[in-house]
Design a protein around this motif. Structure first.
Motif, PDB file in Angstrom:
ATOM      1  N   THR A 123       0.837  -1.203   0.000  1.00 40.80           N
ATOM      2  CA  THR A 123       0.000   0.000   0.000  1.00 40.80           C
ATOM      3  C   THR A 123       0.875   1.258   0.000  1.00 40.80           C
ATOM      4  O   THR A 123       0.455   2.303  -0.479  1.00 40.80           O
ATOM      5  CB  THR A 123      -0.917   0.034   1.247  1.00 40.80           C
ATOM      6  OG1 THR A 123      -0.112  -0.088   2.414  1.00 40.80           O
ATOM      7  CG2 THR A 123      -1.931  -1.096   1.217  1.00 40.80           C
ATOM      8  N   GLN A 149       6.830  -5.543  -0.304  1.00 41.11           N
ATOM      9  CA  GLN A 149       6.180  -6.860  -0.155  1.00 41.11           C
ATOM     10  C   GLN A 149       4.886  -6.689   0.622  1.00 41.11           C
ATOM     11  O   GLN A 149       4.644  -5.624   1.195  1.00 41.11           O
ATOM     12  CB  GLN A 149       7.097  -7.817   0.602  1.00 41.11           C
ATOM     13  CG  GLN A 149       8.340  -8.167  -0.187  1.00 41.11           C
ATOM     14  CD  GLN A 149       9.117  -9.315   0.421  1.00 41.11           C
ATOM     15  OE1 GLN A 149       8.606 -10.080   1.217  1.00 41.11           O
ATOM     16  NE2 GLN A 149      10.375  -9.414   0.038  1.00 41.11           N
ATOM     17  N   ARG A 151       2.268  -7.666   3.880  1.00 39.99           N
ATOM     18  CA  ARG A 151       2.555  -7.609   5.315  1.00 39.99           C
ATOM     19  C   ARG A 151       3.373  -8.812   5.794  1.00 39.99           C
ATOM     20  O   ARG A 151       4.348  -8.653   6.533  1.00 39.99           O
ATOM     21  CB  ARG A 151       1.237  -7.523   6.096  1.00 39.99           C
ATOM     22  CG  ARG A 151       1.433  -7.436   7.594  1.00 39.99           C
ATOM     23  CD  ARG A 151       0.109  -7.206   8.291  1.00 39.99           C
ATOM     24  NE  ARG A 151       0.272  -6.988   9.707  1.00 39.99           N
ATOM     25  CZ  ARG A 151       0.280  -7.965  10.612  1.00 39.99           C
ATOM     26  NH1 ARG A 151       0.133  -9.215  10.232  1.00 39.99           N
ATOM     27  NH2 ARG A 151       0.455  -7.694  11.891  1.00 39.99           N
TER      28      ARG A 151
HETATM   29  P1  PGA Z   1      -0.475  -5.067   2.247  1.00 35.82           P
HETATM   30  O1  PGA Z   1      -0.355  -3.735   3.098  1.00 35.82           O
HETATM   31  O2  PGA Z   1      -1.948  -5.229   1.931  1.00 35.82           O
HETATM   32  O3  PGA Z   1       0.356  -4.819   1.056  1.00 35.82           O
HETATM   33  O4  PGA Z   1       0.003  -6.220   3.094  1.00 35.82           O
HETATM   34  C1  PGA Z   1      -0.922  -3.687   4.341  1.00 35.82           C
HETATM   35  C2  PGA Z   1      -0.566  -2.463   5.128  1.00 35.82           C
HETATM   36  O5  PGA Z   1      -0.925  -1.349   4.719  1.00 35.82           O
HETATM   37  O6  PGA Z   1       0.080  -2.645   6.168  1.00 35.82           O
END
Ligand code: PGA
Length: 331
Positions: A123, A149, A151
């Protein structure tokens, strides 16, 4: 008859062991660490760009120098033996020591030179590289590595102490980390451009018949949405998993279903192709954090970038303010 055991001299390590341990090389330890971390000689050889026989040979010489087997094989799986586990822990401690040494050397050079290793959840990939670009312009001597990557991937990197710091929304509870919140990461509900939601104020249960496009397991976005759905006991039965924010945006624009994504993942151009829905409780509240191990001193470069990020985030958060994102108005 057995000869009596030789008495240890106490302070002197045995001559044989000293001699053999001197045969260790840093390269062997590095190869061993990768095999142990990945649990596979094949994957380690790919990562290290070596042939599998040469990886095996290096590990074998290491085991000979130590005088103990480091791995045992059950079927196709390799597992660490007890001495192997002890060596793996030692490698990780050595790695942390080495990083500290690198940071010290970098600090001596001030911000004219140095390394910066940061890993971020997907994100944040729409935001962080821009901040990094400006930072690098200010400090051209700093060499930067940025890893993106989901989470789970970032947690693995945190566990392995691979980076100076990490950016993620949901720091893991119970870990000895410092997590500083620095920017909202609202999760918005998007629909195809021609989607007609029911009239009046709506909640997610009014859309339960729709197909929802979800990020992969291991994604924090997915985790936040799943937690919300479970809390609200929503029966969302039509689900489809797509492995990236980009694929989800395209699929929503193409009319495949609804989705929850970080507001940061939607550019101006994306917003012309999908519709942001006003739904009770949305955007789901999320906050990015700067995360690193508690007590880990940041190098001069990492501390400077963390300070830079704080300032950059202030400007970004006012740019993100849009009427549709005001949670109060949706209620
Ligand atoms: P992600 O991000 O969906 O790429 O794992 C999550 C987050 O914003 O911590």
């Amino acid at each position: 008859m057995k000869s009596p055991p030789k008495r240890s001299t106490g302070h002197q390590p045995s001559a044989r062991r000293t001699l053999n341990l001197r045969q260790l090389t840093l390269r062997q330890l590095e190869i061993f660490e990768v095999v142990a971390r990945l649990g596979s000689f094949t994957r380690a050889s790919e990562v290290l760009h070596l042939t599998q026989p040469s990886v095996s040979m290096q590990v074998k010489s290491l085991a000979q120098a130590i005088g103990q087997p480091l791995f045992e094989q059950t079927g196709r799986q390799v597992h660490l033996t007890a001495p192997g586990r002890a060596l793996y822990e030692t490698c990780r401690e050595l790695d942390a020591l080495w990083s500290r040494f690198e940071a010290q050397v970098d600090d001596i050079g001030g911000l004219r030179s140095g390394h910066l290793r940061v890993s971020v959840v997907t994100t944040a990939k729409y935001f962080l590289p821009r901040a990094l670009g400006l930072f690098c312009r200010q400090y051209p001597g700093i060499e930067v590595e940025l890893e993106v990557q989901n989470r789970d991937g970032i947690l693995a990197r945190l566990r392995d102490k691979l980076d100076d710091f990490h950016v993620m929304s949901m720091p893991p509870p119970g870990w000895a980390i410092d997590a500083e919140p620095f920017l909202d990461n609202p999760l918005v509900l998007i629909a195809p451009p021609d989607f007609k939601p029911p009239r009046g104020p709506i909640s997610l249960s009014d859309l339960a018949e729709q197909r929802f496009l979800l990020r992969e397991t291991g994604s924090g976005t997915r985790m936040a949405f799943d937690e919300y759905v479970t809390r609200q006991r929503l029966p969302l039965t039509r689900r489809m998993t797509l492995g990236s924010n980009e694929a989800i945006k395209q699929a929503v624009a193409g009319g495949l279903g609804l989705a929850v994504l970080s507001r940061h993942a939607l550019t101006r151009a994306d917003l012309a192709e999908v519709k942001l829905l006003k739904v009770r409780d949305f955007p789901l509240h999320g906050v990015w954090h700067i995360v690193h191990w508690h007590g880990k001193p940041l190098s001069a470069a990492a501390a400077a970038f963390r300070d830079f990020l704080r300032e950059f985030a202030k400007a970004e958060s006012s740019a993100l303010e849009a009427p549709v994102l005001s949670r109060g108005k949706n209620r």
